[in-house]
Write a protein that holds these residues in place. Sequence first.
Motif, PDB file in Angstrom:
ATOM      1  N   ILE A  76       5.667  30.960 -33.329  1.00 35.07           N
ATOM      2  CA  ILE A  76       4.516  30.177 -33.760  1.00 35.07           C
ATOM      3  C   ILE A  76       3.257  30.893 -33.282  1.00 35.07           C
ATOM      4  N   ALA A  77       2.447  31.345 -34.241  1.00 35.75           N
ATOM      5  CA  ALA A  77       1.209  32.048 -33.894  1.00 35.75           C
ATOM      6  C   ALA A  77       0.224  31.911 -35.046  1.00 35.75           C
ATOM      7  N   ALA A  78      -0.926  31.329 -34.775  1.00 38.64           N
ATOM      8  CA  ALA A  78      -1.941  31.146 -35.809  1.00 38.64           C
ATOM      9  C   ALA A  78      -2.599  32.467 -36.191  1.00 38.64           C
ATOM     10  N   ASP A  79      -2.775  33.358 -35.233  1.00 40.22           N
ATOM     11  CA  ASP A  79      -3.403  34.649 -35.501  1.00 40.22           C
ATOM     12  C   ASP A  79      -2.437  35.522 -36.295  1.00 40.22           C
ATOM     13  N   TRP A  80      -2.781  35.832 -37.547  1.00 42.18           N
ATOM     14  CA  TRP A  80      -1.833  36.506 -38.432  1.00 42.18           C
ATOM     15  C   TRP A  80      -1.466  37.902 -37.943  1.00 42.18           C
ATOM     16  N   GLN A  81      -2.383  38.603 -37.297  1.00 39.20           N
ATOM     17  CA  GLN A  81      -2.062  39.943 -36.812  1.00 39.20           C
ATOM     18  C   GLN A  81      -1.053  39.876 -35.671  1.00 39.20           C
ATOM     19  N   SER A  82      -1.284  38.978 -34.736  1.00 37.42           N
ATOM     20  CA  SER A  82      -0.337  38.820 -33.633  1.00 37.42           C
ATOM     21  C   SER A  82       1.033  38.405 -34.158  1.00 37.42           C
ATOM     22  N   ARG A  83       1.020  37.462 -35.109  1.00 38.38           N
ATOM     23  CA  ARG A  83       2.281  36.969 -35.680  1.00 38.38           C
ATOM     24  C   ARG A  83       3.027  38.098 -36.390  1.00 38.38           C
ATOM     25  N   ALA A  84       2.312  38.873 -37.203  1.00 40.51           N
ATOM     26  CA  ALA A  84       2.957  39.945 -37.967  1.00 40.51           C
ATOM     27  C   ALA A  84       3.523  41.027 -37.055  1.00 40.51           C
TER      28      ALA A  84
END
Length: 140
Positions: free
Chosen positions: A20-28
Amino acid sequence: MPQQEPQPTGGPPRRDLLLIAADWQSRALTLAELQEAGYEVMAVPGLRYGLRALRRGLVVPPLIVLDVHDDAEATPERAAQLLALAPGVPLILIVGAFERAQWEPLRPQVAAWLTRPVTVGEVVATVRRLLPLRPEASAG
């Protein structure tokens, strides 16, 4: 980058690690590294979607990674709801350096606490420590 919430498949719930991560770069980046390490991962764009995936029975995760960076809806109370929906499931909580005091009450309930700035490698190492892969899963 628009995100869609997980949709029911009609089959049994997924048993993937829940990221679960809102920041798309961190999530990707985290998703890519976890998959490279051999993990099956369901990645969702924020705590609201993680709660929804658990409530709808879309995933029964062996471990949850919750990064609250840039998630306007992430609160300690909502994270406690996440823990209640997944009793006994280890949670890795990633908080910002300036958010530590706000999230401190949850520290005893989480399996691991990481403070930003944190590298993707540190997140993956923590996942490996808490959820080692079976040898046949990581072969190949």
